[in-house]
Design an enzyme around this catalytic site. Structure first.
Site, short mmCIF file in Angstrom:
data_model
loop_
_atom_site.label_atom_id
_atom_site.label_comp_id
_atom_site.label_asym_id
_atom_site.label_seq_id
_atom_site.Cartn_x
_atom_site.Cartn_y
_atom_site.Cartn_z
N PHE A 136 35.27 49.74 -27.79
CA PHE A 136 36.47 48.61 -27.12
C PHE A 136 36.70 48.84 -28.83
CE2 PHE A 136 38.71 44.94 -28.65
CZ PHE A 136 38.93 44.32 -27.14
N ASP A 223 34.58 53.00 -36.14
CA ASP A 223 35.48 51.60 -35.75
C ASP A 223 33.72 50.41 -36.03
OD1 ASP A 223 36.16 49.24 -35.46
OD2 ASP A 223 36.97 50.19 -33.20
N LYS A 252 37.38 41.74 -38.51
CA LYS A 252 36.96 40.44 -38.40
C LYS A 252 35.43 39.34 -39.29
CE LYS A 252 35.67 41.36 -33.37
NZ LYS A 252 36.13 42.11 -32.79
C1 PLP Z 1 37.14 43.17 -32.49
C2 PLP Z 1 36.96 44.51 -32.44
C3 PLP Z 1 38.76 45.39 -32.88
C4 PLP Z 1 40.01 44.55 -32.72
O1 PLP Z 1 39.85 43.19 -33.24
P1 PLP Z 1 41.46 42.39 -33.61
O2 PLP Z 1 40.86 42.17 -34.76
O3 PLP Z 1 40.72 41.91 -32.30
O4 PLP Z 1 42.29 43.20 -33.21
C5 PLP Z 1 38.47 46.43 -32.45
N1 PLP Z 1 37.09 46.80 -32.64
C6 PLP Z 1 35.87 46.68 -32.88
C7 PLP Z 1 34.81 47.26 -32.56
C8 PLP Z 1 36.03 45.27 -32.40
O5 PLP Z 1 35.03 44.78 -32.02
#
Ligand code: PLP
Length: 392
Positions: A136, A223, A252
């Site tokens: 994701f 990520d 986050k």
């Molecule tokens: C939550 C998340 C995103 C997206 O972050 P947003 O601040 O909602 O745009 C991208 N990558 C990972 C791994 C995430 O957990």
């Protein structure tokens, strides 16, 4: 039904399945709703309130900055952005950082760096990015393309081209893909897939991936939007893998509940983005930087990250004593509980009724408690959870 919920639903787009709870205030690791009912929070607003609710040092830093200067465009310099960037890059060993407002934006920045790095060096036609199945990476049209789950590839056609997905942990498939497809400029991975179900990346796979990327001059992008800033018990999760990605994205928990994202770039690619090639109106906002600095103060304090690991172990060992628990996946305070018979979402709903906020990820109950959670709160929260799990 609460007046707030009716008002909310008549004016806000219905993009979430929300619990019928109106959160009104919070302190420490406890949130209160409009009726004064309290909840121990094991979700942190999806890993975002890393210091819990309204931490004193964090709130002081935010308020002081709001009274000093709240925003400037990025056509000026600010000392808070300078100080935070210097601390963040020196702590992580990266050469430069770009600030934005979310995880998706941090990943967009990483994607742009990877494609431009390759364009500058090899010209057009080398812009494909590999991501893992079940990953994701965000909700923008491009980060949805990056996301390796078919369910996200609907309605919003046409999606951004140039993404291919490969099964996590399958070294042979990765080697074959990188050998056959000469258009690849980057591989982007989560060390622990969050939304994909708290799946921990295999260590040998990560090592081999890193070697292959170096050999072929392909950028490795981590990520760490969910795993970073101490969540896994080290500042970056990559430290536990012994690999050094060329680019790491954070968001986050980075600013303790204010919107902020960061894209860190290493030796190879820290100068790829040049004036006019990227930007963000709010990126590096002084209040967010002050908040992030307060988070950094806490997370880098002596013994803090070790305590995150310790609390993770303590939660896992308590859960493994529960007959309904099949197993627990994850690292540090990013945990996914596999259940034998119960439905994770039903458990989440029942826990909320009993004053415990949880998350789910796929069919697992997911825990992302504030990094500052106490042993007593763990005891109490896990107690409630185990009671629910053991009920017939
Ligand atoms: C939550 C998340 C995103 C997206 O972050 P947003 O601040 O909602 O745009 C991208 N990558 C990972 C791994 C995430 O957990």
């Amino acid at each position: 039904m609460s007046n707030t919920i009716d008002k909310f639903n008549s004016a806000v787009m219905h993009t979430y399945g929300r619990l019928p709870i109106v959160l009104d205030s919070g302190s420490g690791r406890t949130a209160s709703d409009e009726d004064g009912k309290t909840y121990i929070d094991f979700g942190s607003g999806i890993g975002t309130n890393s210091l819990g609710y309204c931490n004193e040092n964090w709130a002081d830093a935010v308020c002081a900055q709001a009274r000093k200067i709240q925003h400037t465009s990025n056509y000026f310099y600010t000392s808070v952005q300078a100080d935070y960037a210097a601390r963040l890059t020196s702590l992580t060993g990266y050469k430069s950082v770009f600030f934005c407002n979310s995880g998706a934006e941090a990943n967009e920045c990483a994607i742009k760096i990877a494609r431009k790095y390759s364009f500058d060096k090899y010209g057009e036609g080398r812009g494909t990015i590999v991501t893992l199945e079940n990953s994701f990476h965000g909700r923008t049209v491009t980060t949805l393309s990056a996301t390796g789950q078919d369910i996200f590839h609907n309605y919003f056609f046409p999606f951004t081209p140039g993404f291919v997905h490969t099964p996590s942990g399958d070294i042979a498939a990765l080697e074959k893909l990188l050998e056959e497809d000469r258009s690849i400029c980057a591989v982007m991975v989560e060390f622990i897939q969050g939304e994909g179900g708290v799946n921990v990346l295999d260590k040998a796979y990560a090592k081999r991936l890193s070697e292959l990327c170096t050999e072929k001059d392909i950028l490795l992008v981590a990520d760490e939007v969910q795993t970073g800033v101490g969540r896994a018990g080290t500042f970056l999760c990559s430290e536990q893998y012994g690999v050094k990605p060329d680019v790491t994205t954070l968001a986050k928990g980075i600013a303790g509940g204010l919107p902020m994202g960061a894209c860190l770039a290493g030796e190879k690619c820290f100068e790829v983005l040049t004036p006019g090639t990227h930007g963000s109106t709010f990126g590096g906002n002084p209040i967010c930087c002050a908040a992030a600095a307060a988070v950094l103060d806490t997370v880098t304090a002596k013994g803090f990250l070790a305590s995150v690991q310790q609390k993770g172990y303590s939660i896992v060992s308590k859960l493994l004593g529960c007959s309904e628990v099949e197993g627990v996946d994850g690292i540090g305070l990013m945990l996914g509980i596999r259940l034998k018979t119960k439905d994770a979402h039903a458990v989440l709903e029942e826990a909320a009724k009993r004053g415990l906020l949880l998350l789910t990820a796929k069919n697992k109950v997911r825990l992302l408690p504030p990094l500052t959670i106490s042993d007593e709160e763990i005891e109490k929260g896990i107690g409630i959870l185990i009671d629910i799990l053991e009920e017939k």
